[in-house]
Design a protein around this motif. Structure first.
Motif, PDB file in Angstrom:
ATOM      1  N   LEU A  93       1.194  -1.184   0.444  1.00 43.63           N
ATOM      2  CA  LEU A  93       0.193  -0.243   0.198  1.00 43.63           C
ATOM      3  C   LEU A  93       0.912   1.209  -0.109  1.00 43.63           C
ATOM      4  CD1 LEU A  93      -2.983  -1.459   2.349  1.00 43.63           C
ATOM      5  CD2 LEU A  93      -2.604  -1.175  -0.084  1.00 43.63           C
ATOM      6  N   ASP A  94       1.771   1.073   0.473  1.00 42.00           N
ATOM      7  CA  ASP A  94       2.858   3.052   1.114  1.00 42.00           C
ATOM      8  C   ASP A  94       2.846   2.689  -0.186  1.00 42.00           C
ATOM      9  OD1 ASP A  94       2.818   3.374   3.284  1.00 42.00           O
ATOM     10  OD2 ASP A  94       4.490   1.728   4.212  1.00 42.00           O
ATOM     11  N   ALA A  95       3.489   1.953  -1.719  1.00 42.05           N
ATOM     12  CA  ALA A  95       4.205   1.750  -2.802  1.00 42.05           C
ATOM     13  C   ALA A  95       3.123   1.989  -3.806  1.00 42.05           C
ATOM     14  CB  ALA A  95       4.649   0.346  -3.651  1.00 42.05           C
ATOM     15  N   LEU A  96       2.030   1.695  -4.105  1.00 42.91           N
ATOM     16  CA  LEU A  96       1.105   1.911  -4.122  1.00 42.91           C
ATOM     17  C   LEU A  96       0.502   3.639  -4.008  1.00 42.91           C
ATOM     18  CD1 LEU A  96      -1.394   0.412  -5.545  1.00 42.91           C
ATOM     19  CD2 LEU A  96      -3.025   0.829  -3.659  1.00 42.91           C
ATOM     20  N   ALA A  97       0.542   3.998  -2.748  1.00 48.61           N
ATOM     21  CA  ALA A  97       0.473   5.818  -2.673  1.00 48.61           C
ATOM     22  C   ALA A  97       1.962   5.885  -3.128  1.00 48.61           C
ATOM     23  CB  ALA A  97       0.728   6.286  -1.350  1.00 48.61           C
ATOM     24  N   ARG A  98       3.146   5.773  -3.567  1.00 43.09           N
ATOM     25  CA  ARG A  98       3.901   6.852  -3.672  1.00 43.09           C
ATOM     26  C   ARG A  98       3.577   6.142  -5.309  1.00 43.09           C
ATOM     27  NH1 ARG A  98       6.838   3.783  -0.189  1.00 43.09           N
ATOM     28  NH2 ARG A  98       7.547   2.443  -2.227  1.00 43.09           N
ATOM     29  N   ARG A  99       2.999   5.662  -6.041  1.00 36.68           N
ATOM     30  CA  ARG A  99       2.941   6.024  -7.542  1.00 36.68           C
ATOM     31  C   ARG A  99       2.376   7.007  -8.380  1.00 36.68           C
ATOM     32  NH1 ARG A  99       3.837   1.126 -10.319  1.00 36.68           N
ATOM     33  NH2 ARG A  99       3.506   2.154 -12.089  1.00 36.68           N
ATOM     34  N   ARG A 100       3.356   8.013  -9.220  1.00 38.40           N
ATOM     35  CA  ARG A 100       2.401   9.188 -10.272  1.00 38.40           C
ATOM     36  C   ARG A 100       2.070   8.392 -10.853  1.00 38.40           C
ATOM     37  NH1 ARG A 100       6.248  12.966  -8.737  1.00 38.40           N
ATOM     38  NH2 ARG A 100       7.950  12.288  -7.444  1.00 38.40           N
ATOM     39  N   ASP A 101       1.396   7.512 -11.244  1.00 37.87           N
ATOM     40  CA  ASP A 101       0.544   7.205 -12.996  1.00 37.87           C
ATOM     41  C   ASP A 101      -0.820   6.673 -11.553  1.00 37.87           C
ATOM     42  OD1 ASP A 101       2.102   5.207 -11.694  1.00 37.87           O
ATOM     43  OD2 ASP A 101       1.875   4.366 -14.581  1.00 37.87           O
ATOM     44  N   GLU A 102      -1.794   6.263 -12.978  1.00 39.55           N
ATOM     45  CA  GLU A 102      -2.844   5.573 -12.434  1.00 39.55           C
ATOM     46  C   GLU A 102      -1.911   3.974 -11.897  1.00 39.55           C
ATOM     47  OE1 GLU A 102      -7.292   5.702 -13.488  1.00 39.55           O
ATOM     48  OE2 GLU A 102      -6.497   4.737 -15.303  1.00 39.55           O
ATOM     49  N   PRO A 103      -2.277   3.416 -10.702  1.00 40.96           N
ATOM     50  CA  PRO A 103      -2.370   2.139 -10.361  1.00 40.96           C
ATOM     51  C   PRO A 103      -3.074   1.493 -10.603  1.00 40.96           C
ATOM     52  CG  PRO A 103      -2.997   3.201  -8.356  1.00 40.96           C
ATOM     53  CD  PRO A 103      -2.991   4.609  -9.946  1.00 40.96           C
ATOM     54  N   ASP A 104      -2.795  -0.142 -11.168  1.00 42.03           N
ATOM     55  CA  ASP A 104      -3.879  -1.181 -11.301  1.00 42.03           C
ATOM     56  C   ASP A 104      -3.609  -2.142 -10.558  1.00 42.03           C
ATOM     57  OD1 ASP A 104      -4.950  -2.424 -14.028  1.00 42.03           O
ATOM     58  OD2 ASP A 104      -3.847  -3.963 -12.783  1.00 42.03           O
ATOM     59  N   ALA A 105      -4.431  -2.616 -10.219  1.00 42.96           N
ATOM     60  CA  ALA A 105      -5.157  -3.352  -9.043  1.00 42.96           C
ATOM     61  C   ALA A 105      -4.264  -4.138  -9.062  1.00 42.96           C
ATOM     62  CB  ALA A 105      -6.641  -3.616  -9.168  1.00 42.96           C
ATOM     63  N   ILE A 106      -4.169  -5.060 -10.020  1.00 42.41           N
ATOM     64  CA  ILE A 106      -3.245  -6.362 -10.808  1.00 42.41           C
ATOM     65  C   ILE A 106      -1.800  -6.285 -10.696  1.00 42.41           C
ATOM     66  CG2 ILE A 106      -3.342  -8.623 -12.210  1.00 42.41           C
ATOM     67  CD1 ILE A 106      -6.418  -6.574 -13.056  1.00 42.41           C
ATOM     68  N   ARG A 107      -1.338  -5.271 -11.743  1.00 39.43           N
ATOM     69  CA  ARG A 107       0.013  -4.994 -11.742  1.00 39.43           C
ATOM     70  C   ARG A 107       0.447  -4.112 -10.198  1.00 39.43           C
ATOM     71  NH1 ARG A 107       0.365  -0.303 -15.012  1.00 39.43           N
ATOM     72  NH2 ARG A 107       0.234   1.172 -13.700  1.00 39.43           N
ATOM     73  N   ASP A 108      -0.468  -3.970  -9.495  1.00 43.48           N
ATOM     74  CA  ASP A 108       0.595  -3.213  -8.516  1.00 43.48           C
ATOM     75  C   ASP A 108      -0.274  -3.236  -7.342  1.00 43.48           C
ATOM     76  OD1 ASP A 108       1.916  -1.486 -10.393  1.00 43.48           O
ATOM     77  OD2 ASP A 108       0.056   0.090 -10.695  1.00 43.48           O
ATOM     78  N   LEU A 109      -1.028  -4.672  -7.494  1.00 50.30           N
ATOM     79  CA  LEU A 109      -1.577  -4.463  -6.037  1.00 50.30           C
ATOM     80  C   LEU A 109      -1.766  -6.183  -5.303  1.00 50.30           C
ATOM     81  CD1 LEU A 109      -3.125  -3.355  -3.401  1.00 50.30           C
ATOM     82  CD2 LEU A 109      -5.463  -3.397  -4.070  1.00 50.30           C
ATOM     83  N   GLY A 110      -2.157  -6.735  -6.857  1.00 54.72           N
ATOM     84  CA  GLY A 110      -2.508  -8.273  -5.853  1.00 54.72           C
ATOM     85  C   GLY A 110      -0.990  -9.163  -6.786  1.00 54.72           C
ATOM     86  N   THR A 111      -0.489  -8.877  -7.767  1.00 56.66           N
ATOM     87  CA  THR A 111       0.633  -9.318  -7.579  1.00 56.66           C
ATOM     88  C   THR A 111       2.103  -8.840  -6.814  1.00 56.66           C
ATOM     89  OG1 THR A 111       0.445  -9.688 -10.361  1.00 56.66           O
ATOM     90  CG2 THR A 111       2.103  -9.476  -9.958  1.00 56.66           C
ATOM     91  N   PRO A 112       2.588  -7.251  -6.646  1.00 56.19           N
ATOM     92  CA  PRO A 112       3.230  -7.764  -5.844  1.00 56.19           C
ATOM     93  C   PRO A 112       3.055  -8.644  -4.306  1.00 56.19           C
ATOM     94  CG  PRO A 112       2.077  -5.263  -6.241  1.00 56.19           C
ATOM     95  CD  PRO A 112       1.830  -6.235  -7.423  1.00 56.19           C
ATOM     96  N   LEU A 113       1.867  -8.340  -4.318  1.00 56.48           N
ATOM     97  CA  LEU A 113       1.095  -8.925  -2.836  1.00 56.48           C
ATOM     98  C   LEU A 113       0.764 -10.578  -2.723  1.00 56.48           C
ATOM     99  CD1 LEU A 113      -0.319  -8.993  -0.210  1.00 56.48           C
ATOM    100  CD2 LEU A 113      -2.527  -9.103  -1.140  1.00 56.48           C
TER     101      LEU A 113
END
Length: 410
Positions: free
Chosen positions: A121-141
């Motif tokens: 979630l910290d990494a998600l908040a730091r993204r400058r572009d529009e995050p994606d649920a699979i790429r930026d949340l599901g996959t790293p988790l």
């Protein structure tokens, strides 16, 4: 018993056809009503769509999982594991598999899981572009979770993710030949990687990760141990990642009404996760072969029949679930079959039921204005796993980082 071909109405597309894969549920509902157990000329298999029939099939030893996996529409074989064996070999492999995914293994990584969720979630908040649920949340988790189970250091996560993504092609039994060939190569590379890592843990005397106990279990030959590891990754890593996107697709339109309960009530969060899995299971089928003629609720199948338990259809059977196509976050009882049933009940079910409620609670506490896209997202044209091509997220203002008490009881 009739083998008469079933013809869908002109208004419906076969659920396995490329156009039908995007929304197979209308066709499933029609089949449940008119032909809940039937031979399907399109796939050459017997399709079972009713909940009662699927539940009975998955629990019946006369339906062979080992033979079912050999009926894949590809010329490769999956490694020996719980998925590809029947009793008694299945139980012999499943017991050691519990060292990787059983209660003791999950207890050993529980504290770290909350840290992993917060790091994602910290990494998600730091993204400058529009995050994606699979790429930026599901996959790293998913990578963080398997990293805990396997004892992978953080610098190994990118390499593991690359191998896991490439090998996960093997989930789909109808992958085109060229892609299937690449998947076989990737699966071999993943196996060699996990083998080298397990040997490294042993050489260093590192017993902190559940993988160390599995790798040291003398009930297994080396190939069997590696088969269990490969199954855990191929059958678990991508489905876990995709479940995040699939679940948020259903949850976010209702987030305003259930956010407080998800954040504050762990039991409600667990119920909600089961409902999300019911609505959009990433593994929508289970393949079996009937070793003798079997009568099922709604029809019969002959000996030698190649049978597909259509879990995605069973999970929306109106005979079992009221409002089957709607999200009911606190649905009880919820006898969904997303984890299968019987001897082959998913060994990772407890892991999923621990990880996803933690994620949802902390995600909505951290981003109370989280929203999905304004336009309906597209589905990948694959059969397995059932997954979105993308699911863009709009975070809105974030709250403070979630504290350790938020997921208490998860």
């Amino acid at each position: 018993m009739s083998t008469t071909a079933v013809t869908l109405p002109d208004t419906l597309v076969h659920p396995f056809a490329p156009a039908g894969r995007r929304d197979p549920y209308p066709a499933y509902r029609w089949l449940q009503t008119h032909a809940p157990v039937h031979h399907d000329p399109f796939s050459g298999m017997w399709l079972v769509t009713g909940h009662a029939a699927c539940s009975a099939l998955l629990r019946d030893a006369r339906f062979s999982a080992a033979l079912g996996q050999r009926e894949r529409a590809r010329d490769d074989r999956l490694p020996v594991s719980m998925l590809t064996t029947d009793p008694p070999d299945h139980q012999r492999l499943r017991a050691p598999g519990g060292l990787l995914l059983g209660p003791a293994a999950l207890r050993s990584i529980t504290d770290g899981l909350s840290q992993d969720v917060d790091a994602v979630l910290d990494a998600l908040a730091r993204r400058r572009d529009e995050p994606d649920a699979i790429r930026d949340l599901g996959t790293p988790l998913a990578t963080a979770v398997f990293g805990r189970l396997f004892g992978l250091p953080a610098h190994e996560h990118p390499a593991f993710t690359t191998l896991a993504r490439a090998a996960s092609v093997n989930l789909d039994p109808m992958t085109p030949p060229a892609l299937a060939a690449r998947g076989r190569l990737a699966a071999g590379a993943l196996t060699r990687y996990l083998d080298a890592h397990a040997r490294g843990l042993k050489a260093r005397g590192d017993t902190s990760a559940p993988l160390a106990a599995l790798a040291d279990d003398d009930r297994l030959e080396r190939g069997e141990m590696l088969g269990i590891l490969s199954l855990a990754v191929i059958g678990g890593w991508q489905p876990l990642a995709e479940t995040v996107g699939n679940g948020l697709l259903w949850l976010l339109p209702h987030a305003a009404t259930v956010r407080r309960q998800l954040v504050e009530d762990p039991e409600f969060a667990r119920s909600c996760v089961d409902e999300l899995l019911r609505l959009e299971a990433p593994i929508p089928f289970a393949a079996r072969v009937a070793t003798e003629a079997v009568d099922l609720p709604g029809g019969s199948v002959p000996a030698g029949a190649r049978v597909l338990a259509v879990i995605a259809a069973a999970n929306r059977d109106p005979a079992v679930f009221s409002d089957p196509d709607l999200l009911v976050p606190d649905r009880r009882p919820n006898p969904h079959l997303a984890f299968g049933a019987g001897a082959h009940f998913c060994l990772a079910a407890a892991l999923v039921r621990q990880v996803l409620p933690t994620l949802l609670a902390r995600l909505l506490a951290r981003f109370p204005e989280l929203r999905g896209p304004d336009v309906p997202p597209a589905w990948e044209p694959t059969l397995v796993p059932r997954r979105l091509t993308a699911y863009p997220l709009r975070l809105g203002p974030s709250g403070p980082p979630t504290g350790p008490t938020t997921s208490e009881g998860n």
